[in-house]
Design a protein around this motif. Structure first.
Motif, PDB file in Angstrom:
ATOM      1  N   ASP A 192      85.007  45.899  21.855  1.00  0.00           N
ATOM      2  CA  ASP A 192      83.972  45.745  20.832  1.00  0.00           C
ATOM      3  C   ASP A 192      84.348  46.551  19.593  1.00  0.00           C
ATOM      4  O   ASP A 192      84.158  47.764  19.548  1.00  0.00           O
ATOM      5  CB  ASP A 192      82.607  46.177  21.384  1.00  0.00           C
ATOM      6  N   GLU A 193      84.884  45.876  18.613  1.00  0.00           N
ATOM      7  CA  GLU A 193      85.363  46.502  17.373  1.00  0.00           C
ATOM      8  C   GLU A 193      86.223  47.728  17.689  1.00  0.00           C
ATOM      9  O   GLU A 193      85.905  48.849  17.295  1.00  0.00           O
ATOM     10  CB  GLU A 193      84.179  46.828  16.457  1.00  0.00           C
ATOM     11  N   GLN A 203      81.271  49.462  21.607  1.00  0.00           N
ATOM     12  CA  GLN A 203      81.375  49.731  20.170  1.00  0.00           C
ATOM     13  C   GLN A 203      81.207  51.229  19.887  1.00  0.00           C
ATOM     14  O   GLN A 203      81.929  51.792  19.080  1.00  0.00           O
ATOM     15  CB  GLN A 203      80.307  48.917  19.433  1.00  0.00           C
ATOM     16  N   SER A 229      78.280  41.899  20.125  1.00  0.00           N
ATOM     17  CA  SER A 229      78.203  42.964  21.142  1.00  0.00           C
ATOM     18  C   SER A 229      77.375  42.511  22.335  1.00  0.00           C
ATOM     19  O   SER A 229      77.727  42.780  23.490  1.00  0.00           O
ATOM     20  CB  SER A 229      77.574  44.236  20.562  1.00  0.00           C
TER      21      SER A 229
HETATM   22 MG    MG Z   1      78.405  44.810  17.522  1.00  0.00          MG
END
Ligand code: MG
Ligand code: ADP
Length: 258
Positions: free
Chosen positions: A160-161, A80, A43
């Protein structure tokens, strides 16, 4: 149409090094999958490419550095955990993605509205357009945040994810949608991905991060191996091959609790 070059980037929070001398480059139109355990620095690295954290080393777009505050027309980040401002509707929130293109106090034009409409439509959010963003489920909020990032119409998309809050059906659908948009617009995608099997299917290249450093990098078939992943994730890992050639990454029981 943007090549991203990260060269010798280090980032500290107070005196702790979160990203340690990372160099990564991604060709125009490629998908780079960033994998690694919690706390590896994924991240933080994405935030530095988006211009949101100070770093040493250099980050260039087609060979040119862009000041952090001017990066939004080139780089969009899907965080995220996107922050959903109370009281704002989904439509208003997705329109925020156009901010980089609007002049000071300018109101949106037909193209802005078309990009917002297209993003809402593609993420299947038409029925949500007037809902307040702070009343959405985690998965709905993640799709809304992705719609905002796509509406930004940047040439580099940082994810991010992006599917961590989505159910199984939406996980694949959202990744395939981003992939479609990538091909249409020649987007360069850098995505931190928690699902290693999905990363192997969709990414052109994979970078494995551990403790802030690049532990391995290469094509999915080179990197998604038990020998490479096991030590980085601190787990015994088996890689199976599905009938369609997909490499399926599964953690094995280590024989002790935890
Ligand atoms: Mg992360
Ligand atoms: P990842 O995304 O791979 O899980 P992060 O980039 O979020 O890793 O975090 C890398 C390291 O930096 C971790 O040790 C984390 O605790 C630390 N860290 C992340 N954000 C902050 C912050 N805002 N302040 C202090 N430390 C942070």
């Amino acid at each position: 149409m943007t090549r991203v070059s990260v060269d010798g980037v280090s980032i500290s929070y107070r005196d702790r090094l979160a990203v340690d001398d990372v160099s990564v480059s991604v060709e125009t139109g490629h998908w780079l999958g960033l994998i690694g355990p919690n706390g590896a620095g994924k991240s933080t690295l994405l935030r530095s490419i988006a211009g949101l954290v100070d770093h040493s080393g250099s980050i260039a777009f087609d060979g040119t550095a862009i000041p952090s505050d001017a990066r939004a027309s080139t780089v969009a980040l899907l965080p995220q955990n996107p922050v959903m401002p109370p009281g704002m509707t989904v439509g208003e929130y997705v329109l925020l993605g156009r901010t980089a293109h609007l002049g000071w106090l300018a109101s949106e034009n037909d193209h802005d509205r078309a990009m917002v409409g297209e993003a809402i439509d593609r993420l299947d959010l038409v029925d949500f357009a007037n809902r307040p963003v702070d009343e959405l489920s985690g998965g709905e909020a993640q799709r809304v945040a992705l719609a905002r990032a796509l509406a930004q119409e940047s040439s580099v998309l940082l994810l991010d994810e992006p599917t961590s809050a989505l159910d199984l059906g939406h996980q694949l659908a959202v990744l395939e949608l981003v992939n479609e948009v990538r091909c249409e617009r020649m987007l360069t995608v850098i995505a931190a991905m928690h699902d290693l099997t999905a990363a192997g299917r969709i990414a052109d290249e994979i970078v494995v991060m551990g403790n802030g450093r690049v532990e391995a990098a290469g094509a999915p078939a080179e990197v998604l191996t038990p020998d490479t992943l096991g030590p980085v994730f601190g787990a015994e890992i088996t890689v199976l091959e599905a009938p369609d050639g997909t490499r399926v990454v599964v953690p094995m029981r280590s024989g002790h609790a935890g």
